[in-house]
Design a protein around this motif. Structure first.
Motif, PDB file in Angstrom:
ATOM      1  N   GLU A  79       0.874  -1.338   0.043  1.00 19.88           N
ATOM      2  CA  GLU A  79       0.081  -0.108  -0.065  1.00 19.88           C
ATOM      3  C   GLU A  79       0.898   1.321  -0.025  1.00 19.88           C
ATOM      4  N   GLY A  80       0.350   2.399  -0.533  1.00 21.23           N
ATOM      5  CA  GLY A  80       1.046   3.696  -0.553  1.00 21.23           C
ATOM      6  C   GLY A  80       1.573   4.213  -1.903  1.00 21.23           C
ATOM      7  N   PHE A  81       2.167   5.207  -1.833  1.00 20.88           N
ATOM      8  CA  PHE A  81       2.430   6.125  -2.870  1.00 20.88           C
ATOM      9  C   PHE A  81       4.054   6.548  -2.710  1.00 20.88           C
ATOM     10  N   VAL A  86      12.475  -1.077 -11.837  1.00 16.61           N
ATOM     11  CA  VAL A  86      11.462  -1.875 -12.521  1.00 16.61           C
ATOM     12  C   VAL A  86      10.158  -1.504 -11.929  1.00 16.61           C
ATOM     13  N   LEU A  87       9.288  -1.288 -12.891  1.00 17.09           N
ATOM     14  CA  LEU A  87       7.942  -0.672 -12.427  1.00 17.09           C
ATOM     15  C   LEU A  87       6.965  -1.142 -13.358  1.00 17.09           C
ATOM     16  N   GLU A 107       7.688   9.045  -9.514  1.00 22.19           N
ATOM     17  CA  GLU A 107       6.784   8.768  -8.735  1.00 22.19           C
ATOM     18  C   GLU A 107       5.885   7.535  -9.042  1.00 22.19           C
ATOM     19  N   PHE A 108       5.261   6.835  -8.133  1.00 21.97           N
ATOM     20  CA  PHE A 108       4.565   5.785  -8.541  1.00 21.97           C
ATOM     21  C   PHE A 108       3.556   5.129  -7.235  1.00 21.97           C
ATOM     22  N   ASP A 109       2.645   4.470  -7.662  1.00 23.10           N
ATOM     23  CA  ASP A 109       1.589   3.957  -6.932  1.00 23.10           C
ATOM     24  C   ASP A 109       2.379   2.670  -6.313  1.00 23.10           C
ATOM     25  N   LEU A 123       1.678  -1.072  -7.656  1.00 22.21           N
ATOM     26  CA  LEU A 123       2.195  -1.382  -8.903  1.00 22.21           C
ATOM     27  C   LEU A 123       3.379  -2.127  -8.679  1.00 22.21           C
ATOM     28  N   PRO A 124       3.793  -3.600  -9.191  1.00 20.54           N
ATOM     29  CA  PRO A 124       4.893  -4.219  -8.731  1.00 20.54           C
ATOM     30  C   PRO A 124       6.158  -3.270  -9.080  1.00 20.54           C
ATOM     31  N   HIS A 125       7.014  -3.326  -8.395  1.00 22.09           N
ATOM     32  CA  HIS A 125       8.336  -2.493  -8.336  1.00 22.09           C
ATOM     33  C   HIS A 125       9.416  -2.898  -7.524  1.00 22.09           C
ATOM     34  N   TRP A 126      10.609  -2.477  -8.166  1.00 20.08           N
ATOM     35  CA  TRP A 126      11.801  -2.865  -7.746  1.00 20.08           C
ATOM     36  C   TRP A 126      13.101  -1.939  -7.859  1.00 20.08           C
TER      37      TRP A 126
END
Length: 192
Positions: free
Chosen positions: A125-127, A140-141, A155-157, A160-163
């Protein structure tokens, strides 16, 4: 008891509740860690029970925050900031903000490695808003694989899978602002 002391004590419960929710800890888990009953913790957070040193010390240890932060004590005249780096996921996080709730600021250091790590995207959860200070960040987004040099921001939610990692195996330093869902960083540029 004077009104100022009353106000400080009245603010302890909401501060404790916000800190527990921010850390995503249940009352049951907190009770198990601190040895304080769930009902006492609940009454403390709701303001039905006054905070005592006996209750606050185990909470400060569990949350790894100074006791002054739990009670909202005014800062002393010492201007030094005592940052406590945290190691997670092979990276160093230095908290730059200490208030429960709202947006949290961190300096993040991704150490140099002879071989860059393979991405393992995560969600939560989060931003998040980040700014690269030095090095080359690999972000990686979702399906995108980006390289950000110093001076670039993203910036991203975080649902969304991110690394985040180093694009070339070198050290990367960045500033990160993280907020819960619905809390975003707003950047406004001035007129030239």
């Amino acid at each position: 008891m004077d009104r100022g002391t009353e106000d400080v004590l009245d603010a302890v419960g909401p501060r404790l509740r916000a800190l527990r929710r921010e850390r995503r800890i249940t009352l049951a888990a907190l009770a198990a860690t601190t040895g304080i009953s769930e009902s006492t913790l609940s009454r403390l957070e709701s303001g039905q029970r006054r905070a005592t040193l006996e209750l606050l010390l185990p909470l400060a240890r569990t949350y790894d925050v100074p006791l002054d932060d739990l009670v909202g004590a005014p800062r002393t005249g010492d201007p030094r900031i005592h940052l406590k780096p945290v190691q997670r996921f092979g990276m160093t996080f230095v908290p730059l903000s200490r208030q429960p709730g709202g947006v949290h600021a961190f300096k993040m250091v991704i150490p140099a490695r002879p071989e860059p790590r393979a991405p393992t995207p995560q969600t939560h959860e989060g931003f998040e808003w980040l700014y690269v200070l030095s090095g080359r960040l690999r972000l990686v987004l979702g399906e995108r694989d980006l390289t950000l040099p110093p001076g670039e921001a993203a910036e991203f939610d975080t649902s969304l899978p991110h690394w985040l990692g180093s694009s070339d195996g070198g050290t990367v330093e960045l500033l990160v602002l993280f907020g819960l869902q619905g809390v975003r960083a707003h950047v406004r540029g001035g007129s030239p």
